[in-house]
Design a protein around this motif. Structure first.
Motif, PDB file in Angstrom:
ATOM      1  N   LEU A 256       0.849  -1.190   0.000  1.00  0.00           N
ATOM      2  CA  LEU A 256       0.000   0.000   0.000  1.00  0.00           C
ATOM      3  C   LEU A 256       0.886   1.241   0.000  1.00  0.00           C
ATOM      4  O   LEU A 256       1.630   1.480   0.955  1.00  0.00           O
ATOM      5  CB  LEU A 256      -0.907  -0.004   1.234  1.00  0.00           C
ATOM      6  CG  LEU A 256      -1.933  -1.138   1.292  1.00  0.00           C
ATOM      7  CD1 LEU A 256      -2.584  -1.193   2.663  1.00  0.00           C
ATOM      8  CD2 LEU A 256      -2.986  -0.951   0.227  1.00  0.00           C
TER       9      LEU A 256
ATOM     10  N   VAL B 207      -0.622   8.377  10.000  1.00  0.00           N
ATOM     11  CA  VAL B 207      -1.246   7.143   9.512  1.00  0.00           C
ATOM     12  C   VAL B 207      -0.503   5.930  10.060  1.00  0.00           C
ATOM     13  O   VAL B 207      -1.115   4.973  10.558  1.00  0.00           O
ATOM     14  CB  VAL B 207      -1.265   7.112   7.972  1.00  0.00           C
ATOM     15  CG1 VAL B 207      -1.725   5.742   7.468  1.00  0.00           C
ATOM     16  CG2 VAL B 207      -2.180   8.205   7.430  1.00  0.00           C
ATOM     17  N   GLU B 208       0.824   5.958   9.983  1.00  0.00           N
ATOM     18  CA  GLU B 208       1.619   4.836  10.479  1.00  0.00           C
ATOM     19  C   GLU B 208       1.389   4.627  11.973  1.00  0.00           C
ATOM     20  O   GLU B 208       1.224   3.491  12.428  1.00  0.00           O
ATOM     21  CB  GLU B 208       3.096   5.091  10.189  1.00  0.00           C
ATOM     22  CG  GLU B 208       3.996   3.949  10.605  1.00  0.00           C
ATOM     23  CD  GLU B 208       5.431   4.140  10.129  1.00  0.00           C
ATOM     24  OE1 GLU B 208       6.338   3.585  10.797  1.00  0.00           O
ATOM     25  OE2 GLU B 208       5.654   4.832   9.116  1.00  0.00           O
TER      26      GLU B 208
ATOM     27  N   LEU C 124      -1.939   2.976  12.551  1.00  0.00           N
ATOM     28  CA  LEU C 124      -2.057   1.618  12.029  1.00  0.00           C
ATOM     29  C   LEU C 124      -1.309   0.587  12.877  1.00  0.00           C
ATOM     30  O   LEU C 124      -1.708  -0.585  12.920  1.00  0.00           O
ATOM     31  CB  LEU C 124      -1.519   1.560  10.589  1.00  0.00           C
ATOM     32  CG  LEU C 124      -2.405   2.135   9.502  1.00  0.00           C
ATOM     33  CD1 LEU C 124      -1.690   2.083   8.157  1.00  0.00           C
ATOM     34  CD2 LEU C 124      -3.725   1.379   9.413  1.00  0.00           C
TER      35      LEU C 124
ATOM     36  N   LEU D   1      -2.420  -3.563  13.167  1.00  0.00           N
ATOM     37  CA  LEU D   1      -1.822  -4.547  12.271  1.00  0.00           C
ATOM     38  C   LEU D   1      -1.699  -5.958  12.854  1.00  0.00           C
ATOM     39  O   LEU D   1      -1.868  -6.936  12.113  1.00  0.00           O
ATOM     40  CB  LEU D   1      -0.459  -4.041  11.794  1.00  0.00           C
ATOM     41  CG  LEU D   1      -0.535  -2.859  10.817  1.00  0.00           C
ATOM     42  CD1 LEU D   1       0.860  -2.324  10.518  1.00  0.00           C
ATOM     43  CD2 LEU D   1      -1.234  -3.270   9.523  1.00  0.00           C
TER      44      LEU D   1
ATOM     45  N   LEU E 130       3.347   0.540   3.077  1.00  0.00           N
ATOM     46  CA  LEU E 130       3.108  -0.538   4.028  1.00  0.00           C
ATOM     47  C   LEU E 130       3.013  -1.828   3.235  1.00  0.00           C
ATOM     48  O   LEU E 130       2.176  -1.965   2.340  1.00  0.00           O
ATOM     49  CB  LEU E 130       1.806  -0.314   4.804  1.00  0.00           C
ATOM     50  CG  LEU E 130       1.278  -1.513   5.598  1.00  0.00           C
ATOM     51  CD1 LEU E 130       2.264  -1.928   6.682  1.00  0.00           C
ATOM     52  CD2 LEU E 130      -0.098  -1.213   6.194  1.00  0.00           C
TER      53      LEU E 130
ATOM     54  N   ALA F 297      -8.980  -5.880   5.469  1.00  0.00           N
ATOM     55  CA  ALA F 297      -7.792  -5.161   5.932  1.00  0.00           C
ATOM     56  C   ALA F 297      -7.572  -3.887   5.122  1.00  0.00           C
ATOM     57  O   ALA F 297      -7.277  -2.823   5.692  1.00  0.00           O
ATOM     58  CB  ALA F 297      -6.571  -6.060   5.824  1.00  0.00           C
ATOM     59  N   ILE F 298      -7.692  -3.971   3.797  1.00  0.00           N
ATOM     60  CA  ILE F 298      -7.477  -2.783   2.976  1.00  0.00           C
ATOM     61  C   ILE F 298      -8.534  -1.728   3.284  1.00  0.00           C
ATOM     62  O   ILE F 298      -8.228  -0.525   3.334  1.00  0.00           O
ATOM     63  CB  ILE F 298      -7.481  -3.166   1.487  1.00  0.00           C
ATOM     64  CG1 ILE F 298      -6.231  -3.996   1.168  1.00  0.00           C
ATOM     65  CG2 ILE F 298      -7.525  -1.920   0.606  1.00  0.00           C
ATOM     66  CD1 ILE F 298      -6.166  -4.503  -0.246  1.00  0.00           C
TER      67      ILE F 298
ATOM     68  N   VAL G  49      -7.417  -0.040   6.505  1.00  0.00           N
ATOM     69  CA  VAL G  49      -6.312   0.891   6.275  1.00  0.00           C
ATOM     70  C   VAL G  49      -6.817   2.151   5.592  1.00  0.00           C
ATOM     71  O   VAL G  49      -6.389   3.272   5.901  1.00  0.00           O
ATOM     72  CB  VAL G  49      -5.208   0.227   5.433  1.00  0.00           C
ATOM     73  CG1 VAL G  49      -4.123   1.238   5.078  1.00  0.00           C
ATOM     74  CG2 VAL G  49      -4.597  -0.952   6.184  1.00  0.00           C
ATOM     75  N   ARG G  50      -7.755   1.987   4.675  1.00  0.00           N
ATOM     76  CA  ARG G  50      -8.318   3.152   3.979  1.00  0.00           C
ATOM     77  C   ARG G  50      -8.979   4.113   4.971  1.00  0.00           C
ATOM     78  O   ARG G  50      -8.819   5.324   4.857  1.00  0.00           O
ATOM     79  CB  ARG G  50      -9.343   2.680   2.947  1.00  0.00           C
ATOM     80  CG  ARG G  50     -10.100   3.822   2.283  1.00  0.00           C
ATOM     81  CD  ARG G  50     -11.248   3.331   1.424  1.00  0.00           C
ATOM     82  NE  ARG G  50     -12.050   4.449   0.948  1.00  0.00           N
ATOM     83  CZ  ARG G  50     -13.138   4.329   0.203  1.00  0.00           C
ATOM     84  NH1 ARG G  50     -13.547   3.135  -0.173  1.00  0.00           N
ATOM     85  NH2 ARG G  50     -13.815   5.391  -0.184  1.00  0.00           N
TER      86      ARG G  50
ATOM     87  N   ALA H 106      -6.262   6.044   6.718  1.00  0.00           N
ATOM     88  CA  ALA H 106      -5.602   6.983   5.806  1.00  0.00           C
ATOM     89  C   ALA H 106      -6.484   8.201   5.534  1.00  0.00           C
ATOM     90  O   ALA H 106      -5.999   9.344   5.542  1.00  0.00           O
ATOM     91  CB  ALA H 106      -5.252   6.271   4.508  1.00  0.00           C
TER      92      ALA H 106
ATOM     93  N   LEU I  57      -4.406   6.104  -1.016  1.00  0.00           N
ATOM     94  CA  LEU I  57      -3.706   4.837  -1.125  1.00  0.00           C
ATOM     95  C   LEU I  57      -3.666   4.356  -2.568  1.00  0.00           C
ATOM     96  O   LEU I  57      -4.575   4.615  -3.349  1.00  0.00           O
ATOM     97  CB  LEU I  57      -4.397   3.757  -0.282  1.00  0.00           C
ATOM     98  CG  LEU I  57      -4.513   3.970   1.215  1.00  0.00           C
ATOM     99  CD1 LEU I  57      -5.356   2.865   1.822  1.00  0.00           C
ATOM    100  CD2 LEU I  57      -3.135   3.997   1.859  1.00  0.00           C
TER     101      LEU I  57
END
Length: 321
Positions: free
Chosen positions: A136, A158-159, A162, A166, A195, A205-206, A209-210, A213, A220
């Motif tokens: 990503l 964001v990191e 997350l 994770l 990532l 999961a995506i 993450v979206r 973000a 992304l």
């Protein structure tokens, strides 16, 4: 003389199906995802109800006709999940991702629809047997200056958000005995943040993450590849990537209560093996990074702090003229 006769049967041995398409705008991607989400749900109910007696008109038949698609009688027999979950979808930025975790194959009309709607197919994995590695890429499109420090601040946020999510998103399924693969945050040569991870549920999961973000106005881009068979850590090459050079240093003062979590964080920021990470927590305090880029050192410090460590970035001051 004794004669033995054996009879064997081939197994279904199904794999996963994944297709990713890119469209001109996020709005176009959302529209396509919404269309497919509805028809996939309807067709899955139809497929479950009729089983092998599938001569009647199906939801996908109607869909193909309404959208000018050429495939005849799509989604029958092996072309639809028989024992696995129904296909799931998500839209992320300009992209649409469709995934079926267990099937022989899937209809080719998905790719045809992408082109009909002005998009193109990025990648298609038809009957993949190995796990899928997801990359990503984070990007910011609303800043005029590529070097705006706000960009890095958003990536860092964001990191940071997350990191606690994770472990759950990358956890193995209940009966999967393979070791969990630790995700990796890394920087590309042009300053982008990435990532890389192997998720338990790809679409779920995506989508998660979206959400994170978007909270920080970060977009992304998804790239997927099938992992080499039998490789324990398919992301090892990213962990060993060269750190950007600089004059900053990171001091590790203490590791907190969770020793294992601290060592995992040290492995990530140092790009090291377990033995080196284990050695790094002995005889504290000590410098665990030297001659590192300031941005890299600051992100490393955040990772260590998130793992319960007390860490500090030291940036040399310029000499007074």
């Amino acid at each position: 003389m004794r004669i033995r006769i054996f009879q064997a049967f081939a197994s279904n041995n199904s794999g996963s199906y994944t297709i990713v398409g890119t469209f001109e705008s996020p709005q176009a991607a959302e529209e396509v995802a919404a269309l497919l989400r509805v028809v996939c749900a309807e067709h899955d109910v139809w497929h479950e109800q009729y089983g092998d007696d599938q001569d009647g008109e199906s939801p996908l038949d109607v869909f193909a006709r309404d959208h000018g698609l050429s495939e005849q009688q799509p989604g029958r027999s092996d072309s639809w999940p028989e024992h696995g979950a129904a296909p799931s979808l998500t839209a992320v930025g300009h992209q649409v991702l469709l995934h079926a975790p267990y099937t022989v194959t899937m209809p080719r009309l998905f790719g045809e629809l992408f082109y009909k709607r002005g998009g193109r197919v990025d990648v298609e994995f038809d009957h993949a047997h190995d796990q899928l590695a997801i990359d990503l890429a984070f990007y910011v499109s609303d800043l005029a200056n590529w070097n705006d420090p706000e960009r890095q601040r958003r990536f860092d946020a964001v990191e940071r958000d997350l990191v606690p999510l994770l472990p759950v998103l990358t956890a193995r399924a209940e009966h999967d005995t393979r070791p969990q693969v630790e995700p990796v945050f890394y920087d590309s040569s042009w300053g982008g943040r990435h990532l890389a991870a192997i998720f338990r549920d790809l679409v779920e999961a995506i989508a998660a993450v979206r959400v994170v973000a978007e909270r920080h106005s970060v977009a992304l881009r998804v790239r997927i590849q099938e992992c080499p068979h039998g490789v324990v850590d398919p992301l090892a090459h990213l962990r060993a990537s060269t750190r950007p050079w600089g004059r900053s240093r990171v001091i590790l003062w203490s590791i907190g209560a969770d020793r294992v979590r601290a060592m995992k964080a040290l492995r990530e920021v140092m790009g090291s093996e377990l033995a080196e990470a284990k050695s790094a927590i002995e005889g504290l305090p000590k410098e665990v990074l030297i001659e590192a880029d300031q941005a890299y050192a600051e992100r490393a410090t955040e990772i260590l702090r998130a793992a319960g460590c007390d860490a500090e970035v030291v940036v040399p001051r310029r000499a007074e003229p």
